[in-house]
Design a protein around this motif. Structure first.
Motif, mmCIF file in Angstrom:
data_model
loop_
_atom_site.group_PDB
_atom_site.id
_atom_site.type_symbol
_atom_site.label_atom_id
_atom_site.label_comp_id
_atom_site.label_asym_id
_atom_site.label_seq_id
_atom_site.Cartn_x
_atom_site.Cartn_y
_atom_site.Cartn_z
ATOM 1 N N LYS A 67 0.820 -1.222 0.000
ATOM 2 C CA LYS A 67 0.000 0.000 0.000
ATOM 3 C C LYS A 67 0.854 1.272 0.000
ATOM 4 C CE LYS A 67 -3.873 -2.153 2.521
ATOM 5 N NZ LYS A 67 -3.274 -3.475 2.837
ATOM 6 N N LEU A 68 1.722 1.391 -0.974
ATOM 7 C CA LEU A 68 2.633 2.540 -1.014
ATOM 8 C C LEU A 68 1.869 3.843 -1.215
ATOM 9 C CD1 LEU A 68 5.640 1.146 -3.059
ATOM 10 C CD2 LEU A 68 5.211 1.050 -0.613
ATOM 11 N N PHE A 69 2.347 4.874 -0.527
ATOM 12 C CA PHE A 69 1.664 6.176 -0.553
ATOM 13 C C PHE A 69 2.707 7.239 -0.219
ATOM 14 C CE2 PHE A 69 -2.431 8.406 1.229
ATOM 15 C CZ PHE A 69 -2.202 9.477 0.377
ATOM 16 N N ASP A 70 3.216 7.917 -1.253
ATOM 17 C CA ASP A 70 4.260 8.926 -1.049
ATOM 18 C C ASP A 70 4.303 9.812 -2.285
ATOM 19 O OD1 ASP A 70 6.640 10.270 -0.101
ATOM 20 O OD2 ASP A 70 7.102 8.452 1.049
ATOM 21 N N ILE A 71 5.260 10.698 -2.362
ATOM 22 C CA ILE A 71 5.366 11.552 -3.533
ATOM 23 C C ILE A 71 5.728 10.696 -4.744
ATOM 24 C CG2 ILE A 71 5.977 13.573 -2.149
ATOM 25 C CD1 ILE A 71 8.888 13.168 -3.078
ATOM 26 N N GLY A 83 9.366 -4.196 -8.718
ATOM 27 C CA GLY A 83 9.119 -4.779 -10.026
ATOM 28 C C GLY A 83 10.118 -5.845 -10.401
ATOM 29 N N GLU A 84 11.278 -5.836 -9.756
ATOM 30 C CA GLU A 84 12.315 -6.829 -10.043
ATOM 31 C C GLU A 84 12.060 -8.172 -9.352
ATOM 32 O OE1 GLU A 84 16.179 -5.382 -9.118
ATOM 33 O OE2 GLU A 84 16.018 -3.613 -10.382
ATOM 34 N N LEU A 85 11.127 -8.212 -8.427
ATOM 35 C CA LEU A 85 10.983 -9.395 -7.577
ATOM 36 C C LEU A 85 10.226 -10.552 -8.229
ATOM 37 C CD1 LEU A 85 10.186 -7.733 -4.112
ATOM 38 C CD2 LEU A 85 12.391 -8.568 -4.988
ATOM 39 N N GLY A 86 9.545 -10.303 -9.334
ATOM 40 C CA GLY A 86 8.806 -11.392 -9.964
ATOM 41 C C GLY A 86 7.510 -11.740 -9.269
ATOM 42 N N VAL A 87 6.940 -10.783 -8.517
ATOM 43 C CA VAL A 87 5.645 -11.022 -7.878
ATOM 44 C C VAL A 87 4.535 -10.769 -8.892
ATOM 45 C CG1 VAL A 87 6.570 -10.401 -5.624
ATOM 46 C CG2 VAL A 87 5.419 -8.654 -7.000
ATOM 47 N N GLN A 88 3.317 -11.150 -8.523
ATOM 48 C CA GLN A 88 2.200 -11.020 -9.456
ATOM 49 C C GLN A 88 1.359 -9.757 -9.234
ATOM 50 O OE1 GLN A 88 3.255 -14.233 -8.302
ATOM 51 N NE2 GLN A 88 4.162 -14.140 -10.338
ATOM 52 N N TYR A 89 1.293 -9.278 -8.008
ATOM 53 C CA TYR A 89 0.496 -8.087 -7.699
ATOM 54 C C TYR A 89 1.247 -7.197 -6.708
ATOM 55 C CZ TYR A 89 -3.551 -10.899 -9.297
ATOM 56 O OH TYR A 89 -4.418 -11.680 -10.010
ATOM 57 N N VAL A 90 1.078 -5.880 -6.846
ATOM 58 C CA VAL A 90 1.520 -4.929 -5.827
ATOM 59 C C VAL A 90 0.423 -3.882 -5.650
ATOM 60 C CG1 VAL A 90 3.981 -5.237 -6.300
ATOM 61 C CG2 VAL A 90 2.715 -3.444 -7.474
ATOM 62 N N THR A 91 0.445 -3.196 -4.503
ATOM 63 C CA THR A 91 -0.596 -2.218 -4.228
ATOM 64 C C THR A 91 -0.044 -0.844 -3.890
ATOM 65 O OG1 THR A 91 -0.653 -2.917 -1.896
ATOM 66 C CG2 THR A 91 -2.283 -3.905 -3.386
ATOM 67 N N VAL A 92 -0.825 0.163 -4.267
ATOM 68 C CA VAL A 92 -0.560 1.554 -3.900
ATOM 69 C C VAL A 92 -1.896 2.184 -3.497
ATOM 70 C CG1 VAL A 92 1.453 1.880 -5.394
ATOM 71 C CG2 VAL A 92 -0.835 2.271 -6.311
ATOM 72 N N HIS A 93 -1.828 3.297 -2.774
ATOM 73 C CA HIS A 93 -3.049 4.002 -2.384
ATOM 74 C C HIS A 93 -3.499 4.930 -3.500
ATOM 75 C CE1 HIS A 93 -4.354 3.103 1.690
ATOM 76 N NE2 HIS A 93 -3.093 2.948 2.031
ATOM 77 N N THR A 94 -4.748 4.809 -3.921
ATOM 78 C CA THR A 94 -5.272 5.697 -4.956
ATOM 79 C C THR A 94 -5.343 7.148 -4.492
ATOM 80 O OG1 THR A 94 -7.530 5.151 -4.268
ATOM 81 C CG2 THR A 94 -6.610 3.907 -6.108
ATOM 82 N N LEU A 95 -5.421 7.367 -3.195
ATOM 83 C CA LEU A 95 -5.470 8.739 -2.679
ATOM 84 C C LEU A 95 -4.172 9.498 -2.947
ATOM 85 C CD1 LEU A 95 -7.332 8.125 0.704
ATOM 86 C CD2 LEU A 95 -8.184 9.442 -1.231
#
Length: 242
Positions: A67-71, A83-95
């Motif tokens: 749930k990343l949320f920063d500038i 993105g280098e880790l080979g995972v399938q999903y990541v999340t960020v805050h839409t706000l």
């Protein structure tokens, strides 16, 4: 996404404090390669990318829920690493806004390209399922209804190159109508009718979520705290497929 990285619509939240607890939990499943699991801040903040690699070694697909949320610049650099880790999903805050969401996608693409892996799906968090309509109004000072707020944030995510959103099942019908069925809708706060809601305010059953348009569901305590997690997982699979 390759066949070996295929995800499954029922995701298990690995809400454990130690990697030993995670490994003991996953060891109970005869074929963890059939699982999609969620790694959250609790594990990642303690072990970093190493815990991702350990779980990937078992064949699990990974939903990395930070749930990343920063500038925008900070988020882009962070997502380049993820993105280098080979995972399938990541999340960020839409706000975080459109500039941050677009920066997140650029970072994911750059990181995946550098590591020669598939680009993870970028999911935007709308409103947490622990937020009630009263909390939205009185603490976030939002004058929209919960549904209006979630729809607005999902539209922003779609316009900003996200692949989908994290959302309560209660807002799904409005989301599918306003944003479209091709967007990904990942739904936490899932409980069977017999389960306790815990600290979740906006819960739904697997059947309700799927019928409303969910593409995937996330289940935590009813499986990871069960004395028979394999059976609990099977119950939720059955409910999803009903």
């Amino acid at each position: 996404m390759t066949d070996s990285q295929a995800t499954h619509p029922l995701m298990i939240a690995l809400d454990f404090q130690t990697k030993e607890a995670v490994q003991a939990f996953l060891a109970q499943f005869p074929d963890p390669a059939h699982l999609t699991v969620k790694i959250g801040m609790e594990l990642f903040d303690r072990y970093g990318p190493a815990i991702v690699k350990e779980i990937q070694a078992r064949g699990c697909a990974i939903f990395l829920d930070l749930k990343l949320f920063d500038i925008p610049n900070t988020v882009e650099r962070a997502l380049t690493q993820l993105g280098e880790l080979g995972v399938q999903y990541v999340t960020v805050h839409t706000l975080g806004g459109s500039a941050m969401l677009q920066a997140a996608q650029r970072g994911l693409v750059a990181g995946a390209k550098r590591a020669h892996v598939a680009v993870p799906h970028l999911l935007g968090v709308t409103e947490l399922t622990s937020i009630s309509p009263v909390g939205l109004r009185d603490e976030q000072n939002c004058r929209l209804t919960m549904t209006e707020q979630v729809v607005a944030l999902a539209k922003l995510a779609q316009q900003s190159d996200c692949d989908g959103v994290i959302t309560s099942a209660l807002e799904l019908p409005a989301l599918v109508a306003a944003v479209g069925p091709e967007f990904e809708y990942v739904v936490p706060g899932i409980r069977l009718a017999s389960d306790a809601a815990g600290d979740q305010q906006r819960v739904a059953t697997p059947q309700t979520a799927r019928q409303a348009g969910a593409t995937a569901i996330v289940v935590g305590r009813p499986i990871n705290q069960s004395k028979t997690p394999v059976s609990a997982y099977a119950q939720y699979q059955t409910a999803w497929n009903a």
